[in-house]
Design an enzyme around this catalytic site. Structure first.
Site: not given
Ligand code: GLV
Length: 310
Positions: A224, A272
């Site tokens: 994160r 992401h």
């Molecule tokens: C991606 O970041 C997830 O939490 O699946």
């Protein structure tokens, strides 16, 4: 646990409508996030989504299931209601993240960027590449994702160290150290990979002092963004303690246009995507949890320890 009425929302809500045909035991509402009202939480006992809607409150909920692996959008900075079960999707995230990491590490050892540059300059400049088995890689996080990355890297002969809160040994790693004892190890690292969840302990963990312990390591963040002090990372790259950074997650997403990361030559940015939940794995994981609840299983697989935050 007897779940009868379930709200399903988030980017997959339409695709998940087929759930109602597969599971006729329950009543479902499939809604876009903006249409989930506060009243829906007084109707439903189950909530399935990637994150809480703006209207989210515990209402009558007994169960919350996240369609992703991370649970920080539900737990971080929120008081969780003790008797509400939180489950998550695990699926093939470990595999996806392993391949993401391997692709950048291998391109780096094989010097793809350098040879591409030489090609544009019509330069013939041979050099010798390192082997993966000569690398030391430190993985922060020894949970299902960190473990899978370690397992895959070790099949290529990489020496893999794990870092966790407890430092408890784990057969997928050559050695595991507690977070408090990692500083000397970072000096040896060719790559450092963060797979940690966001919790009060991991927020801002990668700050100047920790990043300064690296001696030219590559840094990959697939955990994160808020675990990293982004200004400190830029400074560490400028100073050379971090040689390059491959970042899939950021404190603020989408990454703001004015972020210095966008144009930094030693930073790779991806939006992401290192482990995006697939529809099949979302359905499989949900049906597995529902099946375990229906059969009265006491400890549901993939349930989250809400006190630890992962
Ligand atoms: C991606 O970041 C997830 O939490 O699946």
């Amino acid at each position: 646990m007897d779940i009868k009425k379930v709200i399903v929302t988030g980017r997959m809500y339409k695709d998940l409508e087929k759930l109602a045909l597969m599971d006729t035991k329950r009543e479902y509402k499939f809604l876009p996030e903006a249409e989930v009202s506060s009243n829906d939480f007084d109707w439903a006992d189950g909530y399935v989504a990637f994150k809480p809607t703006d209207s989210f409150h515990f209402g009558k909920l007994q169960w919350v299931h996240t369609l992703g692996a991370g649970v920080d959008s539900f737990l971080f900075n929120r008081e969780w209601k003790k008797d509400v079960l939180l489950t998550r999707t695990v699926g093939s995230f470990g595999r996806k993240i392993s391949e993401y990491c391997l692709s950048y590490i291998l391109a780096d050892v094989q010097r793809h960027g350098i040879f591409q540059q030489y090609q544009t300059e019509r330069q013939w400049l041979p050099s010798q590449q390192k082997l993966l088995q000569q690398l030391n890689i430190v993985i922060f996080g020894t949970g299902t994702i960190g473990e899978e990355v370690a397992r895959m890297l070790r099949t290529f002969g990489v020496t893999v160290y794990g870092v966790s809160r407890s430092g408890a040994s784990n057969c997928h790693f050559n050695r595991v150290l507690p977070i408090t004892e990692v500083h000397d190890l970072l000096a040896l690292a060719d790559w450092v990979i963060n797979t940690l969840p966001l919790t009060p302990i991991t927020e801002g963990l990668f700050e100047m002092r920790l990043l300064s312990c690296m001696h030219g390591a590559g840094f990959i963040n697939v955990g994160r963004g808020a675990s990293v002090d982004e200004n400190a990372l830029i400074e560490a790259i400028e100073r050379g303690s971090v040689r390059r950074a491959v970042l899939d997650v950021f404190r603020e997403e989408p990454l703001p246009a004015q972020s210095p990361f966008w144009s930094h030559p030693n930073v790779v940015i991806t939006p992401h995507i290192s482990a995006v939940t697939g529809l099949d794995e979302a359905i499989d994981s949900l049906l597995a949890v529902l099946g375990e609840m229906d059969s009265g299983q006491e400890r549901i697989s993939n349930s989250v320890d809400v006190n630890r935050g992962y």
